[in-house]
Write a protein that holds these residues in place. Structure first.
Motif, PDB file in Angstrom:
ATOM      1  N   ARG A  75      13.098  -3.632  -6.209  1.00 30.54           N
ATOM      2  CA  ARG A  75      11.983  -3.785  -5.281  1.00 30.54           C
ATOM      3  C   ARG A  75      12.426  -3.720  -3.825  1.00 30.54           C
ATOM      4  N   ARG A  76      13.691  -3.909  -3.548  1.00 32.03           N
ATOM      5  CA  ARG A  76      14.172  -3.964  -2.168  1.00 32.03           C
ATOM      6  C   ARG A  76      13.731  -2.749  -1.366  1.00 32.03           C
ATOM      7  N   ASP A  77      14.108  -1.587  -1.814  1.00 31.67           N
ATOM      8  CA  ASP A  77      13.798  -0.375  -1.070  1.00 31.67           C
ATOM      9  C   ASP A  77      14.009   0.789  -2.027  1.00 31.67           C
ATOM     10  N   ASP A  78      12.920   1.333  -2.545  1.00 30.16           N
ATOM     11  CA  ASP A  78      13.025   2.402  -3.533  1.00 30.16           C
ATOM     12  C   ASP A  78      13.803   3.596  -2.999  1.00 30.16           C
ATOM     13  N   LYS A  79      13.734   3.853  -1.707  1.00 27.00           N
ATOM     14  CA  LYS A  79      14.387   5.028  -1.130  1.00 27.00           C
ATOM     15  C   LYS A  79      15.879   4.791  -0.907  1.00 27.00           C
ATOM     16  N   ASN A  80      16.296   3.537  -0.793  1.00 22.26           N
ATOM     17  CA  ASN A  80      17.695   3.207  -0.566  1.00 22.26           C
ATOM     18  C   ASN A  80      18.070   2.016  -1.447  1.00 22.26           C
ATOM     19  N   PRO A  81      18.416   2.258  -2.716  1.00 18.58           N
ATOM     20  CA  PRO A  81      18.678   1.148  -3.642  1.00 18.58           C
ATOM     21  C   PRO A  81      19.924   0.348  -3.284  1.00 18.58           C
ATOM     22  N   ASP A  82      20.789   0.868  -2.428  1.00 19.37           N
ATOM     23  CA  ASP A  82      22.008   0.140  -2.059  1.00 19.37           C
ATOM     24  C   ASP A  82      21.763  -0.859  -0.941  1.00 19.37           C
ATOM     25  N   THR A 132      13.200  -6.737   2.258  1.00 21.83           N
ATOM     26  CA  THR A 132      12.525  -5.441   2.302  1.00 21.83           C
ATOM     27  C   THR A 132      11.918  -5.235   3.689  1.00 21.83           C
ATOM     28  N   ALA A 133      11.512  -4.025   3.951  1.00 23.54           N
ATOM     29  CA  ALA A 133      10.860  -3.718   5.223  1.00 23.54           C
ATOM     30  C   ALA A 133       9.583  -4.542   5.372  1.00 23.54           C
ATOM     31  N   TRP A 134       8.840  -4.673   4.276  1.00 24.38           N
ATOM     32  CA  TRP A 134       7.605  -5.471   4.292  1.00 24.38           C
ATOM     33  C   TRP A 134       7.916  -6.923   4.642  1.00 24.38           C
ATOM     34  N   ASP A 135       8.946  -7.496   3.989  1.00 23.85           N
ATOM     35  CA  ASP A 135       9.336  -8.878   4.281  1.00 23.85           C
ATOM     36  C   ASP A 135       9.752  -9.029   5.747  1.00 23.85           C
ATOM     37  N   SER A 136      10.517  -8.055   6.237  1.00 25.13           N
ATOM     38  CA  SER A 136      10.951  -8.092   7.637  1.00 25.13           C
ATOM     39  C   SER A 136       9.753  -8.041   8.579  1.00 25.13           C
ATOM     40  N   ALA A 137       8.795  -7.192   8.266  1.00 21.84           N
ATOM     41  CA  ALA A 137       7.592  -7.078   9.102  1.00 21.84           C
ATOM     42  C   ALA A 137       6.821  -8.397   9.115  1.00 21.84           C
ATOM     43  N   LEU A 138       6.678  -9.013   7.954  1.00 22.74           N
ATOM     44  CA  LEU A 138       5.947 -10.288   7.891  1.00 22.74           C
ATOM     45  C   LEU A 138       6.689 -11.385   8.652  1.00 22.74           C
ATOM     46  N   ARG A 139       8.013 -11.378   8.565  1.00 27.62           N
ATOM     47  CA  ARG A 139       8.783 -12.368   9.331  1.00 27.62           C
ATOM     48  C   ARG A 139       8.595 -12.158  10.834  1.00 27.62           C
ATOM     49  N   LEU A 140       8.628 -10.914  11.267  1.00 34.87           N
ATOM     50  CA  LEU A 140       8.416 -10.624  12.686  1.00 34.87           C
ATOM     51  C   LEU A 140       7.040 -11.093  13.137  1.00 34.87           C
ATOM     52  N   LEU A 141       6.031 -10.866  12.304  1.00 38.06           N
ATOM     53  CA  LEU A 141       4.674 -11.306  12.655  1.00 38.06           C
ATOM     54  C   LEU A 141       4.541 -12.821  12.595  1.00 38.06           C
ATOM     55  N   GLY A 142       5.396 -13.470  11.826  1.00 36.32           N
ATOM     56  CA  GLY A 142       5.377 -14.927  11.742  1.00 36.32           C
ATOM     57  C   GLY A 142       5.832 -15.586  13.031  1.00 36.32           C
ATOM     58  N   MET A 169       6.661  -3.113  16.456  1.00 35.71           N
ATOM     59  CA  MET A 169       6.951  -3.288  15.034  1.00 35.71           C
ATOM     60  C   MET A 169       7.753  -2.100  14.510  1.00 35.71           C
ATOM     61  N   ARG A 170       7.318  -0.915  14.857  1.00 33.07           N
ATOM     62  CA  ARG A 170       8.018   0.302  14.414  1.00 33.07           C
ATOM     63  C   ARG A 170       9.468   0.292  14.910  1.00 33.07           C
ATOM     64  N   ALA A 205      12.491   6.225   8.275  1.00 29.97           N
ATOM     65  CA  ALA A 205      11.179   6.521   8.854  1.00 29.97           C
ATOM     66  C   ALA A 205      10.059   6.464   7.817  1.00 29.97           C
ATOM     67  N   ASP A 206      10.305   6.969   6.606  1.00 24.66           N
ATOM     68  CA  ASP A 206       9.266   6.939   5.564  1.00 24.66           C
ATOM     69  C   ASP A 206       8.909   5.514   5.174  1.00 24.66           C
TER      70      ASP A 206
END
Length: 183
Positions: free
Chosen positions: A13-20, A25-35, A44-45, A55-56
């Motif tokens: 679930r971390r990042d389908d495009k970069n499994p390593d 995750t980007a979503w978690d990071s975004a929510l933390r920033l908004l917190g 945000m970008r 970028a994707d």
């Protein structure tokens, strides 16, 4: 082992495009920033890109934030102006510059700054000048014309650096110094 604690499931679930990729995750990071505080779309970008998300992934997160109505430049700009004006004593010139650097559209900036009450802005500027006029400063100003001019330049400069227009700064400082002479 439950689905949510299985390391392989979490890793997937971390990042389908970069499994390593390790970490949130980007979503978690975004929510933390908004917190911490509201963010503009550009902020945000940039923050997600700086954290190393491609970028994707950033585009997907931005779309998801929009879908959940968690990011709105107009709301952000309105809250930013209200907060910075009241708590930091920023004038409309500085606020315009700050919003531009945060990537807010010029039409939104114009709308938000149009809501600033000129009398309230003047009152905040006058309060800043009053705080700088200590008893010792007032004494020096009253005693020496050179000190009066020096204080006037410094006070006007302080207001201009905080983002007040030069004309407003001269008016407010002039009124404050005139009140000292007559009072």
């Amino acid at each position: 082992m439950s689905e949510s604690t299985d390391p392989e499931q979490t890793h997937e679930r971390r990042d389908d495009k970069n499994p390593d990729r390790k970490g949130p995750t980007a979503w978690d990071s975004a929510l933390r920033l908004l917190g911490v505080r509201a963010r503009s779309r550009q902020e945000m970008r940039e923050r997600l890109t700086r954290k190393g998300f491609d970028a994707d992934t950033v585009d997907d997160v931005m779309e998801r934030l929009d879908r959940h109505q968690l990011i709105d430049d107009a709301d952000f700009a309105s809250e930013w102006v209200r907060s910075r004006s009241r708590n930091s004593g920023r004038g409309s010139v500085a606020l315009r510059h700050e919003l531009r650097t945060k990537g807010i559209d010029e039409s939104i900036i114009g709308d938000v700054l149009a809501d600033i009450d000129p009398d309230a802005e003047r009152e905040i500027a006058a309060g800043l000048v009053d705080r700088k006029l200590t008893a010792s400063t007032v004494e020096r100003i009253a005693a020496d014309r050179t000190e009066h001019e020096k204080a006037k330049r410094r006070l006007v400069g302080m207001l201009v650096r905080r983002g007040y227009s030069q004309s407003l700064a001269f008016d407010v400082v002039g009124e404050a110094l005139s009140a000292l002479r007559s009072g």
